[in-house]
Scaffold this motif. Sequence first.
Motif, PDB file in Angstrom:
ATOM      1  N   SER A 130       0.860  -1.187   0.000  1.00 56.50           N
ATOM      2  CA  SER A 130       0.000   0.000   0.000  1.00 56.50           C
ATOM      3  C   SER A 130       0.892   1.232   0.000  1.00 56.50           C
ATOM      4  O   SER A 130       1.469   1.579   1.045  1.00 56.50           O
ATOM      5  N   ASP A 165       0.332   4.447   0.019  1.00 56.01           N
ATOM      6  CA  ASP A 165      -0.050   5.482   0.987  1.00 56.01           C
ATOM      7  C   ASP A 165       0.399   5.104   2.399  1.00 56.01           C
ATOM      8  O   ASP A 165       0.953   5.936   3.135  1.00 56.01           O
ATOM      9  N   CYS A 215       4.247   5.371   2.721  1.00 53.96           N
ATOM     10  CA  CYS A 215       4.745   6.734   2.873  1.00 53.96           C
ATOM     11  C   CYS A 215       4.404   7.314   4.245  1.00 53.96           C
ATOM     12  O   CYS A 215       5.184   8.081   4.812  1.00 53.96           O
ATOM     13  N   ALA A 216       3.254   6.929   4.775  1.00 61.62           N
ATOM     14  CA  ALA A 216       2.881   7.385   6.114  1.00 61.62           C
ATOM     15  C   ALA A 216       3.840   6.831   7.156  1.00 61.62           C
ATOM     16  O   ALA A 216       4.126   7.483   8.162  1.00 61.62           O
ATOM     17  N   CYS A 255       6.850   9.247  -2.600  1.00 59.56           N
ATOM     18  CA  CYS A 255       6.115   9.741  -1.436  1.00 59.56           C
ATOM     19  C   CYS A 255       6.053  11.267  -1.464  1.00 59.56           C
ATOM     20  O   CYS A 255       7.070  11.932  -1.675  1.00 59.56           O
ATOM     21  N   SER A 264      -1.128  15.289   4.559  1.00 55.90           N
ATOM     22  CA  SER A 264      -1.334  13.835   4.488  1.00 55.90           C
ATOM     23  C   SER A 264      -0.297  13.207   3.574  1.00 55.90           C
ATOM     24  O   SER A 264      -0.030  13.717   2.472  1.00 55.90           O
ATOM     25  N   TRP A 265       0.273  12.093   4.016  1.00 54.14           N
ATOM     26  CA  TRP A 265       1.261  11.391   3.201  1.00 54.14           C
ATOM     27  C   TRP A 265       0.562  10.572   2.121  1.00 54.14           C
ATOM     28  O   TRP A 265      -0.386   9.837   2.407  1.00 54.14           O
ATOM     29  N   GLN A 266       1.028  10.722   0.890  1.00 56.50           N
ATOM     30  CA  GLN A 266       0.464   9.983  -0.237  1.00 56.50           C
ATOM     31  C   GLN A 266       1.591   9.311  -1.014  1.00 56.50           C
ATOM     32  O   GLN A 266       2.709   9.848  -1.108  1.00 56.50           O
ATOM     33  N   GLY A 267       1.297   8.144  -1.543  1.00 55.63           N
ATOM     34  CA  GLY A 267       2.298   7.393  -2.292  1.00 55.63           C
ATOM     35  C   GLY A 267       1.762   6.865  -3.598  1.00 55.63           C
ATOM     36  O   GLY A 267       0.554   6.637  -3.745  1.00 55.63           O
ATOM     37  N   GLN A 268       2.667   6.686  -4.552  1.00 55.87           N
ATOM     38  CA  GLN A 268       2.297   6.145  -5.859  1.00 55.87           C
ATOM     39  C   GLN A 268       3.432   5.245  -6.342  1.00 55.87           C
ATOM     40  O   GLN A 268       4.598   5.625  -6.277  1.00 55.87           O
TER      41      GLN A 268
END
Length: 334
Positions: A171, A173, A176-177, A201, A207-211
Amino acid sequence: MSFILLFLLACSLLASARATCNVCNTVNNLTCYSLTQTQACDASNLPTGSPFSCPTGYVCVSGANGVICVPEASAESSQADCQDCNKCDTSNTFACTGTSSFALCLGTDTVQDSVGTCADGYVCNINDTQICGLPTNGIMPTCSYAEDATSSSSSSGTTTTTTASPPSTSSPDAYCAAVQSEGRFAVGNDAYTTCRQYILCTLVSGSWQGQTYTCPGSLYFNSTSSQCVVAMPSTCSTSVSSTTSTTAAPTPSNPDAYCAAMKSEGYYPVGTDPSTTCQQYVYCFLLNSVWQGQMYTCPGSLYYNSASRICASALPATCSATVASLTLNGVALE
């Protein structure tokens, strides 16, 4: 005459006191991290630590009184910093998302799910015809964000975080969190699959978001340089798994898989090479609930323009040597 001179001097002082993103203001040792965020500066006058959000309805302004949050509806808000971050340029081709990163707009005034990086040493500027330019040529970053050093947690003394189990990459997100740091991170050590992937990240509105992205072609992700490279990193292993996926990789060379990743009907660019892929585009459509794609090549010496969505004679800004890499919906353009 003297009044005019004083007025001009005052304006020039105000302009010089204002700062762009990630430039510390010596009045109160703060900087604007984004349009609605501030960040503290260290003793060396460099941004450090986590950003702090302004109250709802407030924007960050850096001026003669230092860095402060002012009401968005106030007169001072016109001086807000970082106003051009994530803002599409006048041609709706791209938007600067960081010091050396950008995203495509695809002919709209909204940033699309894409990540572009400038070549080494170049910075993104919303007014640059080639997207990225050299600071030595007077090109300054439109949207400069502070990048937290991955080693900062270990510089403050002995910690146990370095020996803890790494967070799961399943995951982006959540990963990165857990990492709590902006940047690119390796996904795994399987030479056939995860060694070619990385997670980007970013901190968006607190808010931390990842891809997850895949390096183009046969390139591998190198965690040391944070770039896709030809040589297989020493951390990769060919014995991690003996099987490979039978599912076609989502690349522009495979239009059906490419469109399955796009999940939207329309015309999309293929790559950034002026001599080949810049002249091509893929049309995606849904047929019997299955995404399909068809690749086309612009006639003659025309290039596909992702903003106007037509074949044009001018070389698109995305087809420049100043652009190092470009992905769209997680698919690396060639």
